[in-house]
Design a protein around this motif. Sequence first.
Motif, PDB file in Angstrom:
ATOM      1  N   GLU A  62       0.835  -1.196   0.000  1.00 51.95           N
ATOM      2  CA  GLU A  62       0.000   0.000   0.000  1.00 51.95           C
ATOM      3  C   GLU A  62       0.877   1.256   0.000  1.00 51.95           C
ATOM      4  O   GLU A  62       0.640   2.192  -0.766  1.00 51.95           O
ATOM      5  N   SER A  63       1.908   1.258   0.835  1.00 53.35           N
ATOM      6  CA  SER A  63       2.785   2.438   0.911  1.00 53.35           C
ATOM      7  C   SER A  63       3.536   2.666  -0.394  1.00 53.35           C
ATOM      8  O   SER A  63       3.900   3.795  -0.716  1.00 53.35           O
ATOM      9  N   ARG A  64       3.754   1.602  -1.166  1.00 52.33           N
ATOM     10  CA  ARG A  64       4.442   1.701  -2.458  1.00 52.33           C
ATOM     11  C   ARG A  64       3.476   1.988  -3.604  1.00 52.33           C
ATOM     12  O   ARG A  64       3.887   2.100  -4.751  1.00 52.33           O
ATOM     13  N   GLY A  65       2.197   2.078  -3.300  1.00 48.59           N
ATOM     14  CA  GLY A  65       1.200   2.394  -4.320  1.00 48.59           C
ATOM     15  C   GLY A  65       0.781   1.210  -5.167  1.00 48.59           C
ATOM     16  O   GLY A  65       0.151   1.386  -6.209  1.00 48.59           O
ATOM     17  N   LEU A  66       1.112  -0.004  -4.743  1.00 45.79           N
ATOM     18  CA  LEU A  66       0.736  -1.193  -5.503  1.00 45.79           C
ATOM     19  C   LEU A  66      -0.623  -1.745  -5.106  1.00 45.79           C
ATOM     20  O   LEU A  66      -1.273  -2.430  -5.884  1.00 45.79           O
ATOM     21  N   LEU A  67      -1.032  -1.459  -3.914  1.00 47.51           N
ATOM     22  CA  LEU A  67      -2.310  -1.932  -3.407  1.00 47.51           C
ATOM     23  C   LEU A  67      -3.137  -0.716  -2.998  1.00 47.51           C
ATOM     24  O   LEU A  67      -2.632   0.145  -2.284  1.00 47.51           O
ATOM     25  N   PRO A  68      -4.383  -0.631  -3.461  1.00 49.65           N
ATOM     26  CA  PRO A  68      -5.186   0.548  -3.127  1.00 49.65           C
ATOM     27  C   PRO A  68      -5.470   0.632  -1.631  1.00 49.65           C
ATOM     28  O   PRO A  68      -5.560  -0.379  -0.948  1.00 49.65           O
ATOM     29  N   ALA A  69      -5.606   1.850  -1.169  1.00 50.78           N
ATOM     30  CA  ALA A  69      -5.856   2.096   0.259  1.00 50.78           C
ATOM     31  C   ALA A  69      -7.267   2.638   0.436  1.00 50.78           C
ATOM     32  O   ALA A  69      -7.473   3.827   0.574  1.00 50.78           O
ATOM     33  N   ARG A  70      -8.237   1.719   0.392  1.00 51.93           N
ATOM     34  CA  ARG A  70      -9.625   2.122   0.639  1.00 51.93           C
ATOM     35  C   ARG A  70      -9.928   1.891   2.114  1.00 51.93           C
ATOM     36  O   ARG A  70      -9.491   0.908   2.693  1.00 51.93           O
ATOM     37  N   ARG A  71     -10.674   2.801   2.688  1.00 50.36           N
ATOM     38  CA  ARG A  71     -10.990   2.673   4.119  1.00 50.36           C
ATOM     39  C   ARG A  71     -12.487   2.832   4.340  1.00 50.36           C
ATOM     40  O   ARG A  71     -13.156   3.582   3.651  1.00 50.36           O
ATOM     41  N   THR A  72     -12.945   2.144   5.362  1.00 45.49           N
ATOM     42  CA  THR A  72     -14.342   2.274   5.759  1.00 45.49           C
ATOM     43  C   THR A  72     -14.475   3.513   6.636  1.00 45.49           C
ATOM     44  O   THR A  72     -13.477   4.153   6.987  1.00 45.49           O
ATOM     45  N   GLY A  73     -15.690   3.831   7.014  1.00 43.03           N
ATOM     46  CA  GLY A  73     -15.941   4.999   7.855  1.00 43.03           C
ATOM     47  C   GLY A  73     -15.221   4.950   9.197  1.00 43.03           C
ATOM     48  O   GLY A  73     -14.840   5.980   9.744  1.00 43.03           O
ATOM     49  N   ASN A  74     -14.997   3.741   9.705  1.00 41.29           N
ATOM     50  CA  ASN A  74     -14.312   3.629  10.991  1.00 41.29           C
ATOM     51  C   ASN A  74     -12.796   3.467  10.841  1.00 41.29           C
ATOM     52  O   ASN A  74     -12.102   3.195  11.806  1.00 41.29           O
ATOM     53  N   GLY A  75     -12.283   3.625   9.603  1.00 37.38           N
ATOM     54  CA  GLY A  75     -10.836   3.620   9.371  1.00 37.38           C
ATOM     55  C   GLY A  75     -10.226   2.276   9.009  1.00 37.38           C
ATOM     56  O   GLY A  75      -9.026   2.199   8.746  1.00 37.38           O
ATOM     57  N   TYR A  76     -11.032   1.206   8.972  1.00 30.22           N
ATOM     58  CA  TYR A  76     -10.496  -0.097   8.594  1.00 30.22           C
ATOM     59  C   TYR A  76     -10.212  -0.145   7.097  1.00 30.22           C
ATOM     60  O   TYR A  76     -10.990   0.390   6.294  1.00 30.22           O
ATOM     61  N   ARG A  77      -9.119  -0.788   6.755  1.00 29.88           N
ATOM     62  CA  ARG A  77      -8.825  -1.014   5.334  1.00 29.88           C
ATOM     63  C   ARG A  77      -9.820  -2.047   4.811  1.00 29.88           C
ATOM     64  O   ARG A  77     -10.133  -3.005   5.508  1.00 29.88           O
ATOM     65  N   THR A  78     -10.243  -1.858   3.565  1.00 29.06           N
ATOM     66  CA  THR A  78     -11.178  -2.806   2.958  1.00 29.06           C
ATOM     67  C   THR A  78     -10.687  -3.174   1.557  1.00 29.06           C
ATOM     68  O   THR A  78     -10.128  -2.331   0.840  1.00 29.06           O
ATOM     69  N   TYR A  79     -10.882  -4.438   1.210  1.00 23.66           N
ATOM     70  CA  TYR A  79     -10.376  -4.969  -0.052  1.00 23.66           C
ATOM     71  C   TYR A  79     -11.441  -5.834  -0.704  1.00 23.66           C
ATOM     72  O   TYR A  79     -12.389  -6.276  -0.061  1.00 23.66           O
ATOM     73  N   ASP A  80     -11.223  -6.109  -2.002  1.00 22.79           N
ATOM     74  CA  ASP A  80     -12.151  -6.975  -2.720  1.00 22.79           C
ATOM     75  C   ASP A  80     -11.355  -8.011  -3.523  1.00 22.79           C
ATOM     76  O   ASP A  80     -10.133  -8.086  -3.424  1.00 22.79           O
ATOM     77  N   GLU A  81     -12.067  -8.785  -4.321  1.00 22.81           N
ATOM     78  CA  GLU A  81     -11.438  -9.851  -5.105  1.00 22.81           C
ATOM     79  C   GLU A  81     -10.400  -9.322  -6.096  1.00 22.81           C
ATOM     80  O   GLU A  81      -9.416  -9.994  -6.373  1.00 22.81           O
ATOM     81  N   SER A  82     -10.600  -8.121  -6.616  1.00 26.16           N
ATOM     82  CA  SER A  82      -9.612  -7.571  -7.557  1.00 26.16           C
ATOM     83  C   SER A  82      -8.284  -7.300  -6.852  1.00 26.16           C
ATOM     84  O   SER A  82      -7.212  -7.447  -7.450  1.00 26.16           O
ATOM     85  N   ASP A  83      -8.340  -6.952  -5.577  1.00 23.71           N
ATOM     86  CA  ASP A  83      -7.111  -6.748  -4.811  1.00 23.71           C
ATOM     87  C   ASP A  83      -6.388  -8.078  -4.598  1.00 23.71           C
ATOM     88  O   ASP A  83      -5.161  -8.143  -4.667  1.00 23.71           O
ATOM     89  N   LEU A  84      -7.165  -9.127  -4.377  1.00 25.99           N
ATOM     90  CA  LEU A  84      -6.567 -10.458  -4.238  1.00 25.99           C
ATOM     91  C   LEU A  84      -5.883 -10.855  -5.543  1.00 25.99           C
ATOM     92  O   LEU A  84      -4.785 -11.404  -5.534  1.00 25.99           O
ATOM     93  N   ARG A  85      -6.517 -10.546  -6.660  1.00 28.16           N
ATOM     94  CA  ARG A  85      -5.913 -10.846  -7.964  1.00 28.16           C
ATOM     95  C   ARG A  85      -4.611 -10.067  -8.146  1.00 28.16           C
ATOM     96  O   ARG A  85      -3.621 -10.607  -8.643  1.00 28.16           O
TER      97      ARG A  85
END
Length: 142
Positions: A21-44
């Motif tokens: 994430e810090s290198r910009g390879l993985l998106p940094a999406r966050r929920t309202g409470n600040g948790y990182r959230t990911y989906d199947e495209s991130d796993l790919r």
Amino acid sequence: MRIGELAARAGTTTRTLRYYESRGLLPARRTGNGYRTYDESDLRLLRQIRTLQDFGFDLEETRPFVECLRAGHPDGDSCPASLAVYRRKLDELDALIGQLSGVRDTVARQLERAESARAELAAEAEVPGGPEPACELGGDTW
């Protein structure tokens, strides 16, 4: 999914994911409470990165493949930048193969020389008063 689940499914650690994430390879999406959230495209994306690293690509070399996946290409390696990285990696591998081939040839010549020297010593040992061949590494005689 949250970071722990993604790490488990990708076979890596949460620390690695934060680094990507810090290198910009993985998106940094966050929920309202600040948790990182990911989906199947991130796993790919992670699987692409891990596969390339298993093949000897460094982390920065995976960037064009990640960007290609993000652009919607199904495999991440059909974009011009990905193809260029493949070409550079093949050139690197060809150079390494050439170097290893040279090393192998040198070792083969050394082995041949050593075997010949051993045979000469053994022949001299058969002559009365000739030297007794011995292995200096282990002190064993041949």
